[in-house]
Design an enzyme around this catalytic site. Sequence first.
Site, PDB file in Angstrom:
ATOM      1  N   SER A  52      -9.808   2.440   2.702  1.00  0.00           N
ATOM      2  CA  SER A  52      -8.820   2.941   1.787  1.00  0.00           C
ATOM      3  C   SER A  52      -8.127   2.137   1.102  1.00  0.00           C
ATOM      4  O   SER A  52      -7.610   2.382   0.090  1.00  0.00           O
ATOM      5  CB  SER A  52      -8.079   4.010   2.654  1.00  0.00           C
ATOM      6  OG  SER A  52      -7.290   3.219   3.573  1.00  0.00           O
ATOM      7  N   SER A  91     -10.577   0.096   6.867  1.00  0.00           N
ATOM      8  CA  SER A  91      -9.803   0.087   5.566  1.00  0.00           C
ATOM      9  C   SER A  91      -9.085  -0.956   5.228  1.00  0.00           C
ATOM     10  O   SER A  91      -8.736  -1.169   4.032  1.00  0.00           O
ATOM     11  CB  SER A  91      -8.744   1.358   5.676  1.00  0.00           C
ATOM     12  OG  SER A  91      -9.411   2.719   5.502  1.00  0.00           O
ATOM     13  N   LYS A 106       0.879  -1.232   0.002  1.00  0.00           N
ATOM     14  CA  LYS A 106       0.064  -0.061  -0.062  1.00  0.00           C
ATOM     15  C   LYS A 106       0.843   1.292  -0.245  1.00  0.00           C
ATOM     16  O   LYS A 106       2.108   1.254   0.597  1.00  0.00           O
ATOM     17  CB  LYS A 106      -0.729  -0.016   1.250  1.00  0.00           C
ATOM     18  CG  LYS A 106      -1.883   1.134   1.089  1.00  0.00           C
ATOM     19  CD  LYS A 106      -2.940   1.131   2.302  1.00  0.00           C
ATOM     20  CE  LYS A 106      -3.951   2.143   2.628  1.00  0.00           C
ATOM     21  NZ  LYS A 106      -4.821   2.194   3.715  1.00  0.00           N
TER      22      LYS A 106
END
EC number: 6.3.5.7
Length: 493
Positions: free
Chosen positions: A159, A183, A79
């Site tokens: 997210s 998330s 990420k």
Amino acid sequence: MTDLTSLTIAEARAKLSAKEITAVELTDAYLGAIEAANETINAYVAVTPEKAREMAKASDARIAAGNAAALEGIPLGIKDLFGTEGIHTQACSHILDGFEPRYESTVTQNLWNDGAVMLGKLNMDEFAMGSSNETSYYGPVKNPWRAKGSNLDLVPGGSSGGSAAAVAARLCAGATATDTGGSIRQPAAFTGTVGIKPTYGRCSRWGVVAFASSLDQAGPIARDVRDAAILLKSMASIDPKDTTSVDLPVPDYEAAIGQSIKGMRIGIPKEYRVDGMPEDIEALWQQGIAWLRDAGAEIVDISLPHTKYALPAYYIVAPAEASSNLARYDGVRYGLRVDGKDIIDMYEKTRAAGFGQEVKRRIMIGTYVLSAGYYDAYYLRAQKVRTLIKRDFELAFQAGVDAILTPATPSSAFGIADEDLASDPVKMYLNDIFTVTVNMAGLPGIAVPGGLDRKGLPLGLQLIGKPFEEETLFKTAHVIEQAAGRFTASKWW
């Protein structure tokens, strides 16, 4: 020969160990898949083929010498919130334009120490603020899943949408992610993957771009429960560089897979039955209860009375911390700089150009609730509510509950640029309704696929555990996984 990208981490590990495949072959298979699909899915914002092949070659050498580490040769996506030395780290924000850190986050360093291979950096909501991966400066990520008979592009959740989509589309063997209010778990539920948010303090936050420091926690998204356990074992560590890191040994999570849950007490909170919840979600929850009961668990009704206050309290605490954390982005030392007539003008122009709409909204909310006239009315009250939420869970666990079962999300994946959600941010925030309590209380939570809704889209179940009892979550989630089966998106990309 099987498509190498269809192997789970556990399967790939076995084949690498038996020398049936090489790390370079496995890495090349993923790089080929990324090249073919990323233009459509948009899961990666930076791909690192040279670095990946170099790491894979080193893994092959260690395997040949009999020195293979726990994740030797396993290709992962990272990420864009995790600092990766000398490689694009921008939290998918324009304000960090061109930023390449001179340090490596503790979590990624742990993975590289265990032999993992980096394929690249994954798309996400800007500064991890979002529930649909639509706030990214690099554009939305497309969910590999589509509804039956539909060509509508769906969100992968957020997210960590890039992480979930990359795992679901087989563009990496597994991925790192972070969870501040859901998330990891919400995108996992939307994409038919497994995601665990560990206990706060289990994984180091050092070198991870901060959103809300008292809520942020790193964890993995993977194809199945075993892979999630393998990844968390490598990601977690005690870290003196993170003052919130907890000094407890990291257990062998994989050893919990397959253990019996006979005699366990599973709590079902009545407050998670919300108005307007789709029938499919309620049916899935009942199915999950039946599966755990069939496996020998005792099902008990519990009450978490302050649940209804969790979402408003979260959307005070998280923006307040974000407003403080994001004050450091001013265009002076790194990232984007927009020149102005003086330094104040430069700050204003840089922040106006660098931050996206949702990030600006949350900074404004956070600054407002921390301001002199409103601090007691909003921020202080939200922190008191947070204490009460934590207490609700403590009382449930003290009464003998071992884990809590809830839905992971109030719906399946929705369309990109959904007009109803775009016009009302609060509706978008409601996506976090089942997940924020876990962050507010600092507890571990796992999302595991439980089935498909009537549109053919994946739905997830969430298990919530006692602090640092991730093993309980893994063994219980594995029971659900065994009963439900695994779900793979039909390839359209």
